[in-house]
Design a protein around this motif. Structure first.
Motif, PDB file in Angstrom:
ATOM      1  N   ARG A 601      -8.702  -8.420  -8.800  1.00  0.00           N
ATOM      2  CA  ARG A 601      -7.733  -7.497  -9.392  1.00  0.00           C
ATOM      3  C   ARG A 601      -7.593  -6.250  -8.541  1.00  0.00           C
ATOM      4  O   ARG A 601      -6.478  -5.796  -8.256  1.00  0.00           O
ATOM      5  CB  ARG A 601      -8.166  -7.124 -10.810  1.00  0.00           C
ATOM      6  CG  ARG A 601      -7.235  -6.108 -11.490  1.00  0.00           C
ATOM      7  CD  ARG A 601      -7.697  -5.812 -12.899  1.00  0.00           C
ATOM      8  NE  ARG A 601      -9.002  -5.159 -12.906  1.00  0.00           N
ATOM      9  CZ  ARG A 601      -9.174  -3.836 -12.733  1.00  0.00           C
ATOM     10  NH1 ARG A 601      -8.125  -3.042 -12.514  1.00  0.00           N
ATOM     11  NH2 ARG A 601     -10.385  -3.309 -12.766  1.00  0.00           N
ATOM     12  N   GLU A 605      -3.841  -6.063  -6.487  1.00  0.00           N
ATOM     13  CA  GLU A 605      -2.869  -5.155  -7.100  1.00  0.00           C
ATOM     14  C   GLU A 605      -2.443  -4.022  -6.170  1.00  0.00           C
ATOM     15  O   GLU A 605      -1.534  -3.258  -6.478  1.00  0.00           O
ATOM     16  CB  GLU A 605      -3.435  -4.554  -8.389  1.00  0.00           C
ATOM     17  CG  GLU A 605      -4.559  -3.550  -8.182  1.00  0.00           C
ATOM     18  CD  GLU A 605      -5.100  -2.975  -9.467  1.00  0.00           C
ATOM     19  OE1 GLU A 605      -5.920  -2.031  -9.384  1.00  0.00           O
ATOM     20  OE2 GLU A 605      -4.718  -3.439 -10.550  1.00  0.00           O
ATOM     21  N   ARG A 606      -3.050  -3.906  -5.012  1.00  0.00           N
ATOM     22  CA  ARG A 606      -2.688  -2.854  -4.065  1.00  0.00           C
ATOM     23  C   ARG A 606      -1.417  -3.246  -3.327  1.00  0.00           C
ATOM     24  O   ARG A 606      -1.319  -4.328  -2.752  1.00  0.00           O
ATOM     25  CB  ARG A 606      -3.813  -2.595  -3.065  1.00  0.00           C
ATOM     26  CG  ARG A 606      -5.162  -2.326  -3.662  1.00  0.00           C
ATOM     27  CD  ARG A 606      -5.177  -1.262  -4.724  1.00  0.00           C
ATOM     28  NE  ARG A 606      -4.587  -0.008  -4.302  1.00  0.00           N
ATOM     29  CZ  ARG A 606      -4.745   1.144  -4.956  1.00  0.00           C
ATOM     30  NH1 ARG A 606      -5.470   1.190  -6.067  1.00  0.00           N
ATOM     31  NH2 ARG A 606      -4.163   2.240  -4.513  1.00  0.00           N
ATOM     32  N   LYS A 607      -0.433  -2.340  -3.337  1.00  0.00           N
ATOM     33  CA  LYS A 607       0.865  -2.618  -2.748  1.00  0.00           C
ATOM     34  C   LYS A 607       1.101  -1.864  -1.439  1.00  0.00           C
ATOM     35  O   LYS A 607       2.181  -1.946  -0.869  1.00  0.00           O
ATOM     36  CB  LYS A 607       1.972  -2.259  -3.745  1.00  0.00           C
ATOM     37  CG  LYS A 607       1.856  -2.994  -5.083  1.00  0.00           C
ATOM     38  CD  LYS A 607       1.815  -4.509  -4.896  1.00  0.00           C
ATOM     39  CE  LYS A 607       1.680  -5.220  -6.233  1.00  0.00           C
ATOM     40  NZ  LYS A 607       1.529  -6.691  -6.069  1.00  0.00           N
TER      41      LYS A 607
END
Length: 646
Positions: A601, A605-607
């Motif tokens: 997670r 989830e890092r964009k």
């Protein structure tokens, strides 16, 4: 600690493009020379090299100063590598477009490797197989029942004799690269984007390959001698040519060294591993006596650069370093702080403090750093974060955002996070860094009720005889290293050329005597050592005198009693003080009890466009993070592993 590993960088400006052009040109030369060097290894077992190239090279380089064979070896195997090492001292390698190839792959027996590491490893194995196969193909074609009978041997015996010899020749290929990864102050590794810390695994792989091939080489010869009733060969030390006894002594030293390198022994009896590893001196010494100095020059460059680095580290270790303070944590962790020479005056000297660490060159290229640690694996990340705090507050340098995910067994281990702030730093310094810490206590369901313990700091009285940490070769360490590499080898060539021309050559050609190969080899070793000792000592003493004024200034500054917090007190002229309040810093820390981090997670989830993922801790944790980054589900993840053990 080695302080001669990185040069200062020039400040950015109009000349930066010119510097990049120069670096690109130098790298082009390095790649061309290295490609030619590798081509020689590929061609070495072929008839083209042995029957056409080598005789021509020897004819062109034969002289009364270096003999009929050694000049050719210097030219094609020794000088190219030393030339690359010298060029490496005057350039700094930048970023390569190999990020896709740096994705991790987990290979049983090799651990976590990048795709490019795996590719190079497979190519190296292919080189060894190619050499051994080509040697055998050409040699076996010449072995017939008739030719074997002339030597009083059977065909299989003649083939075994040939195979044993070829195993030794192939083993020398691996030996030629063995010492590059453990040359800590290497000027070669940075050219290829490598650090000495990350390259230790290559040394381990090469060491196993070397000892496997040389052991097979020795066993094959023993079997051959036993089958042909020539076991007396084992006790022969020929005056010229190959010395069997020297080879056996080299192999024995290598086997004892090798036996202690396996993980179970190395980790449980590290001192045994450490001291037996010094048998490499006997291993190499008797190897030189075994094969002669001319053939040794094929593997000489790597060992020559290693000896220079090792002697410089020996000189550095003679200094008594000033210990200024220590911090004692409730979790029985200790931090020692040593005095370090100041780099004041120019922007480049200040930037050097930031970029001296190879790790910093990796972390600054990303938008976000995700650091994943387990237990004491947080310690290298503490150093990196403190460097970035310095860059943000003092140098006003733009740094990436940081997410630190740390797992601890007990809540007392959380105090390790307090070391992120230096003794003299204020807690507010981390606010400008964009630091977020997610700490997990896995063995406790809730905070302990026992009274919280603080960090205890002990300040030590300055000792006038101790000196701050300073680069052993000064601020221009790479240029000094270039001078040492070049001048030490030139001194060696001059001395050995004069000795050969006016002493060895007359004995070989004007009398009925032949100069002993072992004596010749010992003289070469002696002059190599003289060249290194003379030039490295001059460089060390020159920079020691240059640093004297700076050291005196630091000693005068440290003579005053440090300013303490209101909690500080004195006893026996030593001072202790409790840690500064951590309220502001604690706001960046989220503590989770009784659970483990959901790493998928956190990472998926890092964009951000570029996310550097650094992991340090147990093997299971490193493999878990490597699998996530290598899954291909997130193209923005760039993996780096830091390991305390191999």
């Amino acid at each position: 600690m080695d302080s001669h590993t990185s040069p200062p960088l020039p400040p950015p400006g109009p000349s930066d493009g010119g510097n990049n052009t120069i670096r690109a040109a130098i790298m082009a030369v390095v790649v061309a020379v290295f490609a030619g060097y590798l081509m020689l290894w590929v061609m070495m077992p072929t008839n083209v090299y042995r029957q056409i190239w080598l005789p021509e090279l020897r004819a062109q380089t034969a002289s009364t100063y270096f003999g009929t064979t050694q000049g050719a070896t210097y030219l094609v195997f020794t000088l190219p590598v030393l030339f690359i090492a010298a060029l490496g001292c005057v350039t700094i390698n930048g970023r390569h477009g190999l990020d896709m190839w740096k994705r991790p792959v987990i290979i049983k027996g090799l651990g976590i490797v990048s795709r490019i590491e795996l590719a190079f490893f497979l190519m190296f194995i292919a080189l060894l197989v190619w050499n051994f196969g080509t040697y055998l193909h050409i040699s076996f074609a010449k072995i017939t029942p008739k030719s074997a009978a002339k030597s009083g041997e059977k065909v299989w015996e003649a083939r075994l004799d040939t195979a044993a010899l070829r195993l030794g020749l192939v083993g020398n290929i691996a030996l030629s690269f063995l010492f590059f990864p453990v040359t800590r102050g290497s000027s070669v590794l940075p050219l290829f984007g490598l650090t000495s810390e990350a390259s230790v695994k290559y040394h381990i792989w090469l060491g196993h390959i070397v000892m496997t091939l040389f052991t097979a080489h020795g066993i094959a010869y023993i079997i051959f001698w036993a089958a042909t009733h020539q076991l007396s060969e084992m006790v022969k030390w020929e005056k010229t040519g190959v010395s069997n006894v020297a080879g056996e002594l080299s192999l024995i030293a290598g086997l004892v060294l090798w036996a202690t390198t396996f993980p179970r022994i190395r980790r449980k009896m590290f001192e045994l591993f450490f001291y037996t590893h010094h048998l490499y001196i006997l291993f190499v010494f008797f190897f030189v006596l075994h094969v002669g100095i001319s053939y040794t020059c094929i593997m000489l460059p790597g060992f020559f650069l290693f000896m220079i680095d090792r002697y410089l580290r020996f000189l550095q270790s003679r200094r008594a370093v000033r210990l200024t303070s220590a911090r004692v944590l409730p979790c029985q962790t200790l931090e020692l702080n040593f005095s370090k020479a100041k780099g004041e005056g120019t922007w480049s000297k200040k930037l050097y403090q930031l970029l001296a660490s190879p790790v910093s060159l990796i972390v600054l290229r990303h938008d976000l750093l995700v650091m994943v640690s387990g237990g004491s694996g947080v310690t290298p990340f503490i150093s990196i974060i403190r460097e970035l705090i310095h860059a943000t507050t003092t140098l006003k340098h733009k740094t990436p955002q940081i997410l630190l995910i740390s797992s601890f067994k007990n809540s007392t281990d959380l105090t390790m996070l307090d070391l992120i702030l230096p003794i003299s730093g204020a807690p507010s310094e981390s606010a400008n860094l964009g630091l977020q810490i997610e700490a997990y206590v896995t063995r406790e369901k809730q905070p302990t009720t026992q009274e919280s313990k603080t960090i205890r700091t002990v300040w030590f009285k300055p000792n006038p005889s101790d000196a701050p940490l300073t680069p052993i070769l000064g601020p221009n360490s790479w240029l000094w290293l270039c001078a040492i590499i070049s001048s030490s080898f030139i001194i060696y060539l001059i001395f050995i050329g004069i000795l050969t021309r006016y002493y060895i050559y007359p004995i070989d050609h004007n009398t009925n005597k032949i100069y002993s190969s072992s004596s010749r080899a010992v003289l070469h070793i002696l002059f190599i050592c003289i060249g290194i000792v003379v030039t490295a000592t001059i460089g060390f003493l020159w920079n020691k005198n240059s640093n004297a004024r700076e050291v005196n200034q630091i000693q005068n500054m440290e003579g005053a009693t440090p300013v303490g917090s209101p909690n500080s007190w004195y006893y026996n002229a030593d001072r202790e003080l409790e840690s500064l309040p951590q309220q502001a810093f604690s706001q960046t820390v989220n503590v989770h009890y009784g659970e483990r981090p959901d790493l998928k997670r956190f990472l998926f989830e890092r964009k951000e466009s570029s996310v550097g993922v650094l992991v340090c801790g147990p093997k299971k944790l490193r493999h878990e993070v490597a699998k996530i980054c290598s899954s291909g589900l997130a193209a923005n993840l760039h993996f780096e592993s830091i390991s305390f053990s191999w």
